[in-house]
Enzyme design. Structure first.
Site, PDB file in Angstrom:
ATOM      1  CG  HIS A 164     -18.782  80.003 -17.149  1.00 30.00           C
ATOM      2  ND1 HIS A 164     -19.608  80.259 -18.219  1.00 30.00           N
ATOM      3  CD2 HIS A 164     -19.601  79.636 -16.124  1.00 30.00           C
ATOM      4  CE1 HIS A 164     -20.882  80.063 -17.855  1.00 30.00           C
ATOM      5  NE2 HIS A 164     -20.899  79.684 -16.587  1.00 30.00           N
ATOM      6  CG  ASP A 200     -24.098  75.006 -16.462  1.00 26.31           C
ATOM      7  OD1 ASP A 200     -23.704  74.485 -15.411  1.00 26.31           O
ATOM      8  OD2 ASP A 200     -24.454  76.203 -16.550  1.00 26.31           O
ATOM      9  CG  HIS A 202     -25.177  79.861 -16.399  1.00 27.07           C
ATOM     10  ND1 HIS A 202     -25.258  79.050 -15.285  1.00 27.07           N
ATOM     11  CD2 HIS A 202     -25.918  80.960 -16.138  1.00 27.07           C
ATOM     12  CE1 HIS A 202     -26.016  79.651 -14.378  1.00 27.07           C
ATOM     13  NE2 HIS A 202     -26.427  80.799 -14.855  1.00 27.07           N
ATOM     14  CG  ASP A 289     -26.745  75.529 -13.781  1.00 27.67           C
ATOM     15  OD1 ASP A 289     -26.853  74.717 -14.720  1.00 27.67           O
ATOM     16  OD2 ASP A 289     -25.836  76.389 -13.730  1.00 27.67           O
TER      17      ASP A 289
HETATM   18 ZN   LIG Z   1     -24.378  77.186 -14.860  1.00 22.47          ZN
END
Ligand SMILES: [Zn+2]
Length: 347
Positions: A164, A200, A202, A289
């Protein structure tokens, strides 16, 4: 496979993150990597190596110098504001959104904390810089090991995660973008074309933004649909890159509740794009995740599925660097992440 584990990851140990109006315990904890390393102790995969320190110049290939200066000195400035701050995490609370200036660095520390971040879920602590820098060293060392042909694959097992983080901002528990540092190091070591595949839960917004205008590094991300899932403001299917990079970003958002059979179709689509890109090397931003038991994510992958992911990635027959990203079902994290590495070694 060479394994570079961050020896200083426990130095980053946030107390709280902001969630729905209250401070809650951090999801991104030292126990995450401890469980991965414990699982590697039970089920050895790869060979452990110590990473050499990362040169500042390698960090500057991805991150802005003023951002690196800020991160490195931030804790001392935070404590200088008030010695009592030493018992607290630094969490931003003000941000320069649309219409504000980003080119003038404020003198006020809280203002700079906001300038270089995008959420209040990412505590900056006494050991954040040391841990993040040592993690970046793992990522760059992994890339160098693969580029030199010493190994077909290498894994940077580290936290805080990285995907991120952008050129000059932290957020989403991330400070230095390890996947991007690995991809850039592979390019700098001679790979003409590199692909980053982010699995991931996200969207890898930092990595996407870093390479968005470049054709030499393809970025692909499979993730929860940003209309409902963090990081919300990036990760849609119509983001394809810009300028020379147009067509070199692929987002594959999937709805909450996605099961492995459907997730795997997206992975095959991602890997087909990597083949079309004619990548010389692959970076996998490895978050687990996507697991059905993850407390903050909503896909439905089971532990055994991670072995299959490893085998599918290995079938690309590319020099491959893994960087450890998310995964918050802490107890299951070790098994799930090592399953990917073991599946890759078997593949
Ligand atoms: Zn994540």
């Amino acid at each position: 496979m060479l394994i570079y584990a961050n020896p200083h990851h426990t130095l980053h140990d946030g107390r709280h993150e902001m969630f729905r109006g209250r401070l809650v315990p951090c999801h991104e904890t030292p126990a995450r990597l401890d469980h991965v390393l414990a699982e590697l102790g039970r089920r050895p995969v790869g060979e452990r190596r110590e990473p050499p320190p990362v040169p500042r110049a390698a960090l500057e290939r991805v991150h802005a110098p003023r951002y690196l200066d800020f991160l490195q000195g931030a804790w001392d400035e935070w404590v200088a504001l008030d010695p009592a701050n030493a018992a607290l995490d630094a969490l931003p609370s003000t941000w320069p959104v649309r219409g504000f200036r980003h080119d003038v660095e404020p003198e006020n520390f809280a203002a700079r904390l906001g300038l270089y971040s995008y959420d209040a879920g990412t505590p900056l602590t006494a050991g954040t810089w040391a841990a993040a820098e040592a993690g970046a060293a793992c990522a760059v060392a992994a890339a160098h090991g693969v580029a030199a042909g010493a190994t077909r694959s290498a894994a940077a097992l580290t936290r805080p995660p990285g995907h991120h983080a952008g050129a000059d901002f932290f957020g989403g528990y991330c400070f230095l973008n390890n996947a991007a540092l690995a991809a850039q190091a592979l390019r700098d070591q001679g790979a003409q074309k590199v692909a980053v595949v982010d699995v991931d839960y996200h969207h890898g917004n930092g990595t996407q933004s870093l390479f968005y205008d470049r054709a030499d590094v393809l970025t692909v991300s499979i993730h929860g649909d940003p209309r409902t899932e963090y990081p919300f403001y990036l990760g849609h299917a119509d983001e394809r890159g810009e300028g020379e990079g147009f067509g070199h970003n692929l987002n594959l958002p999937l709805p909450a509740g996605t099961v492995f059979a459907d997730w795997r179709v997206a992975l095959q689509q991602a890997l087909k794009r990597v083949t079309e890109h004619r990548a010389d090397a692959l970076v996998v931003a490895l978050g687990v995740d996507t697991y059905e038991g993850d407390p903050i994510s909503r896909f439905r992958l089971a532990s055994a599925d991670y072995l299959t992911i490893g085998r599918d990635l290995a079938a690309m027959r590319l020099p491959t660097v893994f960087t450890m990203e998310g995964g918050y079902a802490v107890e299951a994290m070790g098994v799930n992440l090592v399953n990917v590495l073991e599946g890759f070694e078997q593949g």
